[in-house]
Design a protein around this motif. Structure first.
Motif, PDB file in Angstrom:
ATOM      1  N   TRP A  40     -21.134  23.294 -15.366  1.00  0.00           N
ATOM      2  CA  TRP A  40     -21.627  23.735 -14.067  1.00  0.00           C
ATOM      3  C   TRP A  40     -21.964  25.225 -14.090  1.00  0.00           C
ATOM      4  O   TRP A  40     -23.037  25.634 -13.640  1.00  0.00           O
ATOM      5  CB  TRP A  40     -20.599  23.421 -12.977  1.00  0.00           C
ATOM      6  N   ASP A  41     -21.053  26.043 -14.603  1.00  0.00           N
ATOM      7  CA  ASP A  41     -21.301  27.487 -14.657  1.00  0.00           C
ATOM      8  C   ASP A  41     -22.453  27.824 -15.599  1.00  0.00           C
ATOM      9  O   ASP A  41     -23.236  28.737 -15.331  1.00  0.00           O
ATOM     10  CB  ASP A  41     -20.040  28.241 -15.081  1.00  0.00           C
ATOM     11  N   THR A  42     -22.562  27.075 -16.688  1.00  0.00           N
ATOM     12  CA  THR A  42     -23.670  27.295 -17.615  1.00  0.00           C
ATOM     13  C   THR A  42     -24.993  26.955 -16.943  1.00  0.00           C
ATOM     14  O   THR A  42     -25.960  27.719 -17.016  1.00  0.00           O
ATOM     15  CB  THR A  42     -23.474  26.470 -18.906  1.00  0.00           C
ATOM     16  N   HIS A  43     -25.038  25.818 -16.269  1.00  0.00           N
ATOM     17  CA  HIS A  43     -26.257  25.411 -15.561  1.00  0.00           C
ATOM     18  C   HIS A  43     -26.643  26.447 -14.512  1.00  0.00           C
ATOM     19  O   HIS A  43     -27.808  26.861 -14.432  1.00  0.00           O
ATOM     20  CB  HIS A  43     -26.049  24.032 -14.911  1.00  0.00           C
ATOM     21  N   ALA A  44     -25.684  26.880 -13.701  1.00  0.00           N
ATOM     22  CA  ALA A  44     -25.960  27.871 -12.651  1.00  0.00           C
ATOM     23  C   ALA A  44     -26.456  29.179 -13.263  1.00  0.00           C
ATOM     24  O   ALA A  44     -27.366  29.823 -12.729  1.00  0.00           O
ATOM     25  CB  ALA A  44     -24.709  28.106 -11.813  1.00  0.00           C
ATOM     26  N   SER A  45     -25.886  29.570 -14.393  1.00  0.00           N
ATOM     27  CA  SER A  45     -26.307  30.804 -15.055  1.00  0.00           C
ATOM     28  C   SER A  45     -27.728  30.688 -15.598  1.00  0.00           C
ATOM     29  O   SER A  45     -28.517  31.632 -15.492  1.00  0.00           O
ATOM     30  CB  SER A  45     -25.327  31.165 -16.171  1.00  0.00           C
ATOM     31  N   LEU A  46     -28.051  29.531 -16.166  1.00  0.00           N
ATOM     32  CA  LEU A  46     -29.419  29.306 -16.642  1.00  0.00           C
ATOM     33  C   LEU A  46     -30.408  29.325 -15.478  1.00  0.00           C
ATOM     34  O   LEU A  46     -31.466  29.951 -15.563  1.00  0.00           O
ATOM     35  CB  LEU A  46     -29.520  27.971 -17.389  1.00  0.00           C
ATOM     36  N   GLN A  47     -30.040  28.671 -14.378  1.00  0.00           N
ATOM     37  CA  GLN A  47     -30.922  28.604 -13.214  1.00  0.00           C
ATOM     38  C   GLN A  47     -31.153  29.974 -12.589  1.00  0.00           C
ATOM     39  O   GLN A  47     -32.233  30.243 -12.073  1.00  0.00           O
ATOM     40  CB  GLN A  47     -30.340  27.642 -12.167  1.00  0.00           C
ATOM     41  N   SER A  48     -30.141  30.829 -12.656  1.00  0.00           N
ATOM     42  CA  SER A  48     -30.263  32.154 -12.035  1.00  0.00           C
ATOM     43  C   SER A  48     -31.044  33.143 -12.899  1.00  0.00           C
ATOM     44  O   SER A  48     -31.366  34.238 -12.452  1.00  0.00           O
ATOM     45  CB  SER A  48     -28.878  32.726 -11.745  1.00  0.00           C
ATOM     46  N   GLY A  49     -31.311  32.743 -14.145  1.00  0.00           N
ATOM     47  CA  GLY A  49     -32.029  33.631 -15.053  1.00  0.00           C
ATOM     48  C   GLY A  49     -31.132  34.663 -15.728  1.00  0.00           C
ATOM     49  O   GLY A  49     -31.634  35.624 -16.310  1.00  0.00           O
ATOM     50  N   ALA A  50     -29.832  34.464 -15.652  1.00  0.00           N
ATOM     51  CA  ALA A  50     -28.901  35.393 -16.313  1.00  0.00           C
ATOM     52  C   ALA A  50     -29.282  35.511 -17.787  1.00  0.00           C
ATOM     53  O   ALA A  50     -29.635  34.518 -18.426  1.00  0.00           O
ATOM     54  CB  ALA A  50     -27.463  34.895 -16.173  1.00  0.00           C
ATOM     55  N   ASP A  51     -29.209  36.721 -18.317  1.00  0.00           N
ATOM     56  CA  ASP A  51     -29.617  36.925 -19.710  1.00  0.00           C
ATOM     57  C   ASP A  51     -28.528  37.584 -20.554  1.00  0.00           C
ATOM     58  O   ASP A  51     -28.811  38.190 -21.574  1.00  0.00           O
ATOM     59  CB  ASP A  51     -30.917  37.728 -19.774  1.00  0.00           C
ATOM     60  N   ASP A  52     -27.284  37.427 -20.134  1.00  0.00           N
ATOM     61  CA  ASP A  52     -26.183  38.032 -20.873  1.00  0.00           C
ATOM     62  C   ASP A  52     -25.528  37.071 -21.867  1.00  0.00           C
ATOM     63  O   ASP A  52     -24.491  37.369 -22.438  1.00  0.00           O
ATOM     64  CB  ASP A  52     -25.134  38.601 -19.915  1.00  0.00           C
ATOM     65  N   PHE A  53     -26.145  35.908 -22.071  1.00  0.00           N
ATOM     66  CA  PHE A  53     -25.595  34.930 -23.014  1.00  0.00           C
ATOM     67  C   PHE A  53     -26.727  34.209 -23.739  1.00  0.00           C
ATOM     68  O   PHE A  53     -27.866  34.197 -23.286  1.00  0.00           O
ATOM     69  CB  PHE A  53     -24.677  33.925 -22.305  1.00  0.00           C
ATOM     70  N   ILE A  54     -26.354  33.614 -24.877  1.00  0.00           N
ATOM     71  CA  ILE A  54     -27.273  32.792 -25.663  1.00  0.00           C
ATOM     72  C   ILE A  54     -26.624  31.429 -25.801  1.00  0.00           C
ATOM     73  O   ILE A  54     -25.500  31.314 -26.309  1.00  0.00           O
ATOM     74  CB  ILE A  54     -27.526  33.414 -27.059  1.00  0.00           C
ATOM     75  N   LEU A  55     -27.293  30.404 -25.315  1.00  0.00           N
ATOM     76  CA  LEU A  55     -26.777  29.044 -25.368  1.00  0.00           C
ATOM     77  C   LEU A  55     -27.158  28.419 -26.706  1.00  0.00           C
ATOM     78  O   LEU A  55     -28.340  28.405 -27.068  1.00  0.00           O
ATOM     79  CB  LEU A  55     -27.345  28.228 -24.202  1.00  0.00           C
ATOM     80  N   VAL A  56     -26.164  27.917 -27.420  1.00  0.00           N
ATOM     81  CA  VAL A  56     -26.387  27.405 -28.774  1.00  0.00           C
ATOM     82  C   VAL A  56     -25.899  25.960 -28.890  1.00  0.00           C
ATOM     83  O   VAL A  56     -24.715  25.672 -28.714  1.00  0.00           O
ATOM     84  CB  VAL A  56     -25.668  28.265 -29.836  1.00  0.00           C
ATOM     85  N   ASP A  57     -26.830  25.076 -29.201  1.00  0.00           N
ATOM     86  CA  ASP A  57     -26.528  23.680 -29.508  1.00  0.00           C
ATOM     87  C   ASP A  57     -26.210  23.633 -30.997  1.00  0.00           C
ATOM     88  O   ASP A  57     -27.052  23.965 -31.827  1.00  0.00           O
ATOM     89  CB  ASP A  57     -27.746  22.815 -29.186  1.00  0.00           C
ATOM     90  N   VAL A  58     -24.994  23.243 -31.339  1.00  0.00           N
ATOM     91  CA  VAL A  58     -24.575  23.296 -32.746  1.00  0.00           C
ATOM     92  C   VAL A  58     -24.680  21.938 -33.440  1.00  0.00           C
ATOM     93  O   VAL A  58     -24.248  21.795 -34.589  1.00  0.00           O
ATOM     94  CB  VAL A  58     -23.138  23.871 -32.881  1.00  0.00           C
ATOM     95  N   ARG A  59     -25.293  20.964 -32.781  1.00  0.00           N
ATOM     96  CA  ARG A  59     -25.473  19.649 -33.398  1.00  0.00           C
ATOM     97  C   ARG A  59     -26.557  19.722 -34.472  1.00  0.00           C
ATOM     98  O   ARG A  59     -27.253  20.727 -34.619  1.00  0.00           O
ATOM     99  CB  ARG A  59     -25.855  18.610 -32.342  1.00  0.00           C
ATOM    100  N   SER A  60     -26.722  18.645 -35.181  1.00  0.00           N
ATOM    101  CA  SER A  60     -27.756  18.590 -36.218  1.00  0.00           C
ATOM    102  C   SER A  60     -29.136  18.717 -35.574  1.00  0.00           C
ATOM    103  O   SER A  60     -29.312  18.376 -34.397  1.00  0.00           O
ATOM    104  CB  SER A  60     -27.670  17.257 -36.967  1.00  0.00           C
ATOM    105  N   PRO A  61     -30.130  19.175 -36.340  1.00  0.00           N
ATOM    106  CA  PRO A  61     -31.490  19.251 -35.791  1.00  0.00           C
ATOM    107  C   PRO A  61     -31.984  17.902 -35.257  1.00  0.00           C
ATOM    108  O   PRO A  61     -32.664  17.861 -34.233  1.00  0.00           O
ATOM    109  CB  PRO A  61     -32.327  19.730 -36.975  1.00  0.00           C
ATOM    110  N   ALA A  62     -31.624  16.813 -35.917  1.00  0.00           N
ATOM    111  CA  ALA A  62     -32.067  15.493 -35.453  1.00  0.00           C
ATOM    112  C   ALA A  62     -31.509  15.184 -34.068  1.00  0.00           C
ATOM    113  O   ALA A  62     -32.239  14.705 -33.185  1.00  0.00           O
ATOM    114  CB  ALA A  62     -31.649  14.416 -36.446  1.00  0.00           C
ATOM    115  N   LEU A  63     -30.234  15.458 -33.854  1.00  0.00           N
ATOM    116  CA  LEU A  63     -29.643  15.210 -32.539  1.00  0.00           C
ATOM    117  C   LEU A  63     -30.219  16.167 -31.495  1.00  0.00           C
ATOM    118  O   LEU A  63     -30.500  15.774 -30.366  1.00  0.00           O
ATOM    119  CB  LEU A  63     -28.121  15.332 -32.597  1.00  0.00           C
ATOM    120  N   TYR A  64     -30.387  17.415 -31.880  1.00  0.00           N
ATOM    121  CA  TYR A  64     -30.964  18.413 -30.978  1.00  0.00           C
ATOM    122  C   TYR A  64     -32.352  17.968 -30.508  1.00  0.00           C
ATOM    123  O   TYR A  64     -32.649  17.997 -29.311  1.00  0.00           O
ATOM    124  CB  TYR A  64     -31.046  19.757 -31.708  1.00  0.00           C
ATOM    125  N   HIS A  65     -33.195  17.531 -31.436  1.00  0.00           N
ATOM    126  CA  HIS A  65     -34.552  17.124 -31.077  1.00  0.00           C
ATOM    127  C   HIS A  65     -34.580  15.817 -30.286  1.00  0.00           C
ATOM    128  O   HIS A  65     -35.595  15.494 -29.679  1.00  0.00           O
ATOM    129  CB  HIS A  65     -35.440  17.043 -32.311  1.00  0.00           C
TER     130      HIS A  65
END
Length: 142
Positions: A40-65
């Motif tokens: 929830w906090d991550t979603h709200a931060s993304l929606q607000s345009g906050a730029d103090d973090f980098i969201l990283v999906d650590v799954r395999s490229p196949a799962l990510y895509h």
């Protein structure tokens, strides 16, 4: 069993071990929030345009895509090297996630990032938690 006002009452499994004193509980939960954030906090931060973090999906490229959180970059934990992570701006908090509670990839990524001296938080719930909150993933890449 407890005796209260002459009546015998069963003590619940919840209170088989007494709760910590409030000041200790506060310190514990404050510390937990230094290590993790939620969907929830991550979603709200993304929606607000906050730029103090980098969201990283650590799954395999196949799962990510196959579908990921919009705004996330894909870096599997095994690819998190000092050289690779130096490509990102200093001072940003890395928020890592994987498939969900059954996956420890985000924990492994958090360990690697912390070992590199980078600020990191785990997004609890991962993709499973994201979907459970009613948030969408991107469409799969064809």
């Amino acid at each position: 069993m407890m005796i209260e006002n002459g009546a015998t009452r069963m003590k619940s499994l919840i209170n088989e071990i007494n709760p910590a004193p409030s000041h200790i509980a506060r310190a514990h939960f404050d510390a937990m929030l230094q290590f993790e954030t939620d969907c929830w906090d991550t979603h709200a931060s993304l929606q607000s345009g906050a730029d103090d973090f980098i969201l990283v999906d650590v799954r395999s490229p196949a799962l990510y895509h196959g579908g990921y959180i919009e705004g996330a970059i894909n870096i599997p934990h095994g690819k998190m090297t000092e050289r690779r992570m130096a490509e990102y701006p200093a001072g940003k908090t890395f928020v890592v996630y994987c498939a969900g509670p059954h996956c420890n990839g985000a924990n492994k990524a958090a360990c690697r990032l912390a070992a590199l001296g980078l600020p990191v938080k785990l997004m609890i719930g991962g993709v499973t938690g994201w979907i459970d909150e009613g948030f969408n993933l991107t469409e799969p890449v064809a």
